[in-house]
Design a protein around this motif. Structure first.
Motif, PDB file in Angstrom:
ATOM      1  N   MET A   1       0.789  -1.234   0.098  1.00 24.62           N
ATOM      2  CA  MET A   1      -0.025   0.153   0.141  1.00 24.62           C
ATOM      3  C   MET A   1       0.830   1.292  -0.040  1.00 24.62           C
ATOM      4  O   MET A   1       0.765   2.193  -0.721  1.00 24.62           O
ATOM      5  CB  MET A   1      -0.799   0.003   1.141  1.00 24.62           C
ATOM      6  CG  MET A   1      -1.985   1.326   1.146  1.00 24.62           C
ATOM      7  SD  MET A   1      -2.961   1.116   2.813  1.00 24.62           S
ATOM      8  CE  MET A   1      -1.931   1.649   3.950  1.00 24.62           C
TER       9      MET A   1
ATOM     10  N   ALA B   1       0.866   2.406  -3.854  1.00 24.79           N
ATOM     11  CA  ALA B   1      -0.400   3.302  -3.747  1.00 24.79           C
ATOM     12  C   ALA B   1      -0.028   4.680  -3.326  1.00 24.79           C
ATOM     13  O   ALA B   1      -0.191   5.719  -3.981  1.00 24.79           O
ATOM     14  CB  ALA B   1      -1.432   3.009  -3.221  1.00 24.79           C
TER      15      ALA B   1
ATOM     16  N   ILE C   1      -3.597   1.941  -6.998  1.00 24.41           N
ATOM     17  CA  ILE C   1      -5.000   2.552  -6.317  1.00 24.41           C
ATOM     18  C   ILE C   1      -5.751   1.192  -6.775  1.00 24.41           C
ATOM     19  O   ILE C   1      -6.676   0.970  -6.021  1.00 24.41           O
ATOM     20  CB  ILE C   1      -5.392   3.562  -7.175  1.00 24.41           C
ATOM     21  CG1 ILE C   1      -4.632   4.758  -6.648  1.00 24.41           C
ATOM     22  CG2 ILE C   1      -6.759   4.003  -6.534  1.00 24.41           C
ATOM     23  CD1 ILE C   1      -4.414   5.172  -5.133  1.00 24.41           C
TER      24      ILE C   1
ATOM     25  N   TRP D   1      -6.466  -1.189  -3.950  1.00 25.33           N
ATOM     26  CA  TRP D   1      -6.966  -0.605  -2.993  1.00 25.33           C
ATOM     27  C   TRP D   1      -7.857  -1.456  -1.875  1.00 25.33           C
ATOM     28  O   TRP D   1      -7.814  -1.678  -0.685  1.00 25.33           O
ATOM     29  CB  TRP D   1      -7.569   0.633  -3.110  1.00 25.33           C
ATOM     30  CG  TRP D   1      -8.114   1.267  -1.851  1.00 25.33           C
ATOM     31  CD1 TRP D   1      -9.556   1.568  -1.366  1.00 25.33           C
ATOM     32  CD2 TRP D   1      -7.207   1.880  -0.730  1.00 25.33           C
ATOM     33  NE1 TRP D   1      -9.470   2.327  -0.057  1.00 25.33           N
ATOM     34  CE2 TRP D   1      -8.159   2.613   0.196  1.00 25.33           C
ATOM     35  CE3 TRP D   1      -5.706   2.137  -0.590  1.00 25.33           C
ATOM     36  CZ2 TRP D   1      -7.764   3.320   1.090  1.00 25.33           C
ATOM     37  CZ3 TRP D   1      -5.610   2.849   0.618  1.00 25.33           C
ATOM     38  CH2 TRP D   1      -6.245   3.395   1.457  1.00 25.33           C
TER      39      TRP D   1
END
Length: 573
Positions: free
Chosen positions: A130, A134, A298, A301
């Protein structure tokens, strides 16, 4: 999701300086990459029309500076960002282990083994991704978007807004489209992945049962069905990601195309038209990687969100323990006084008004049907659980005051002691890491494993397969008993250590246990009466209450129910 988060937000604050420098160095890396292409493109075009060193000196210096700056900043960014992420994930893993260790007594009740493996190997890794896939790319791309917009705004604010719109498609619209399409699929993949852990773990742990019942095909089906579903879903995601990235590249390609058209118009009629056109167009190509990573990061996510949700659902059991004391030099009487326990006000009472006293060196057999509170009683004596009412004391001191020194007072042997995938020597030495090889040899001799181990190719250095699969059930228990002897705690708790053994092996193990544990206080939970004659006291627990108690001889002489149970257990009725 982050409102009540206790895993990500604290670390963001703890390592905020490293985070800032990671993001700043990331922006500088791409800035230098774009600036290198800008100055080198300008230099090539300008030098072709005016090949004078004095005229091209400044672009040459800038090209060298940005050419050096890009790899230097990239190296520093990788060093800083990975250092930051490793600090955070190592802290998370330590926190996860502490949570699981705190709830060790309840892990099997609350979680399947596969769930724990999924948490340990999967969820922390998703949190790491993450950050790397991201958060970092999105913030860096956002910073570059701001710099590009401001830079173009110096020349033409309307065109700068147009480029801003194209770049926002890259970091907002396309990622949102990906989330819209992939959210349910990613959540399903997370569920399948976790189920695959559970199915495969359960199948492997029950491998002997599969083999005995000749259900190998069913074993393979159970172990591979979920994995096949996961592979199919992952393939569909890959196909969508290819289409998404193709569309993203089309939109990103519109940026240099727009720059070419704009630069041709803006610098038309000047001698520097070609120079500026090449510079403005080339600057975008090294930035494509910064923007293309955003949609991919993303897009994961939902997986990150699920992983974070799993971690935040782990609530460690917190107990207010009294002031901790040093372990006593000697241990006398173990006293259980008016003991009662239930997990909460709505749950059933597992132990109710229990009283007993065990002098140093005495042996107590605890019998009763399954689910009647026998193991709960051991957990209360150990201090794993805090009594709802009453106390467990050693020479008048509450056992909860000895939790920091518990291994010096209590040793435990249960029905499935774990042996690690290391040598026999290391497995036994877990009882006392400071023990010498001679000490290990001594305890192995006491549990009658010396001849077996002497016949092995590497003796005590022979590897033990994980969970001890290379040894029989009785041999695994003897190895664990040797570990307890090396620990040399004055009180030993035996939680059905002979379950699953044949009668001859069981009797031999019982004889060995009571011989080597002579002089120690022993509490032995068992389901039947074989070997209880070697104990000083016998108690029966039913619904958390004592229904029978006394010495084996007294119960045999005076209690008809005990005689009937003894005869039934011996196969005489």
């Amino acid at each position: 999701m982050f409102k009540h988060d206790t895993w990500v937000k604290p670390d963001l604050k703890r390592y905020k300086n490293l985070l800032f420098w990671s993001l700043a160095l990331g922006v500088l890396t791409y800035f230098c990459a774009g600036a290198l292409m800008f100055t080198s493109g300008y230099l090539i075009d300008f030098a072709a029309t005016m090949p004078l060193f004095a005229a091209i000196y400044v672009p040459v210096v800038l090209t060298r500076a940005f050419g050096i700056g890009r790899p230097v900043f990239q190296y520093l960014e990788r060093l800083t960002s990975h250092n930051w992420v490793l600090k955070i994930t190592s802290h998370m893993r330590r926190k996860l282990y502490q949570v699981l260790e705190t709830d060790a007594a309840f892990v099997q009740e609350h979680h399947q083994t596969g769930d724990i493996l999924s948490l340990l190997s999967d969820d922390i890794g998703h949190i790491q991704n993450m950050y790397l896939r991201a958060i970092f790319p999105t913030v860096v791309a956002g910073g570059l978007t701001l710099l590009i917009t401001l830079g173009l705004g110096i020349f033409d604010w309307r065109f700068a807004l147009w480029v801003l719109l194209l770049l926002l498609v890259q970091i907002v619209l396309i990622p949102w489209w990906g989330l819209l399409i992939e959210t349910k699929r990613k959540l399903r993949q997370k569920e399948l992945n976790q189920k695959a852990y559970v199915d495969l773990t359960d199948a492997v742990l029950g491998l002997s049962d599969w083999a005995i019942t000749h259900r190998q095909e069913q074993f393979v089906d159970q172990a591979t069905t979920t994995t096949a579903q996961l592979a199919a879903s992952t393939h569909r995601s890959k196909m969508f990601e290819w289409a998404r990235d193709f569309v993203a590249n089309l939109f990103f390609g519109a940026v240099p195309a727009s720059l070419m058209v704009w630069a041709s118009w803006y610098f038309a009629g000047t001698q520097l038209t070609a120079d500026w056109i090449g510079s403005f167009v080339l600057v975008m190509f090294p930035l494509s990687m910064a923007f293309s990573n955003v949609a991919q990061g993303i897009g994961e996510w939902p997986t990150y969100k699920t992983a974070l949700s799993h971690l935040n659902q782990l609530k460690p059991t917190t107990r207010a323990l009294p002031e901790q004391l040093a372990a006593p030099a000697t241990v006398g009487a173990l006293t259980v006084q008016d003991l009662a326990f239930q997990y909460d006000a709505e749950s059933e009472v597992l132990i109710d008004h229990l009283n007993l006293m065990l002098k140093a060196g005495q042996k107590l057999a605890i019998l009763g049907p399954s689910g009647m509170g026998k193991t709960t009683l051991l957990q209360l004596i150990l201090g794993d659980l805090t009594p709802t009412r009453g106390t467990v004391t050693l020479d008048g001191v509450n056992v909860l005051q000895y939790q920091d020194q518990r291994t010096k007072l209590f040793a435990v042997l249960d029905q499935s002691p774990f042996l690690f995938n290391t040598s026999i020597l290391n497995n036994v030495r877990l009882g006392n890491e400071a023990a010498s090889d001679e000490d290990v040899q001594r305890v192995l001799r006491e549990v009658q494993l010396d001849e077996l181990i002497a016949g092995l190719p590497k003796g005590m250095d022979t590897p033990v397969e994980e969970a001890g699969f290379g040894f029989s059930g009785g041999e695994r228990q003897r190895l664990s008993l040797a570990r307890i002897l090396l620990q040399d705690a004055p009180i030993v708790l035996l939680d059905e250590p002979t379950v699953g053994l044949d009668p001859i092996t069981e009797q031999a193990l019982l004889d060995t246990m009571f011989r080597v544990l002579a002089g120690k206080t022993v509490l032995w939970v068992t389901h039947h009466l074989q070997g209880v004659s070697q104990c000083d006291q016998v108690i029966f627990l039913e619904d958390g209450k004592l229904t029978m108690a006394g010495s084996p001889a007294d119960l045999m002489a005076n209690n008809e129910r005990y005689r009937r149970l003894y005869a039934l257990d011996a196969g005489q009725a």
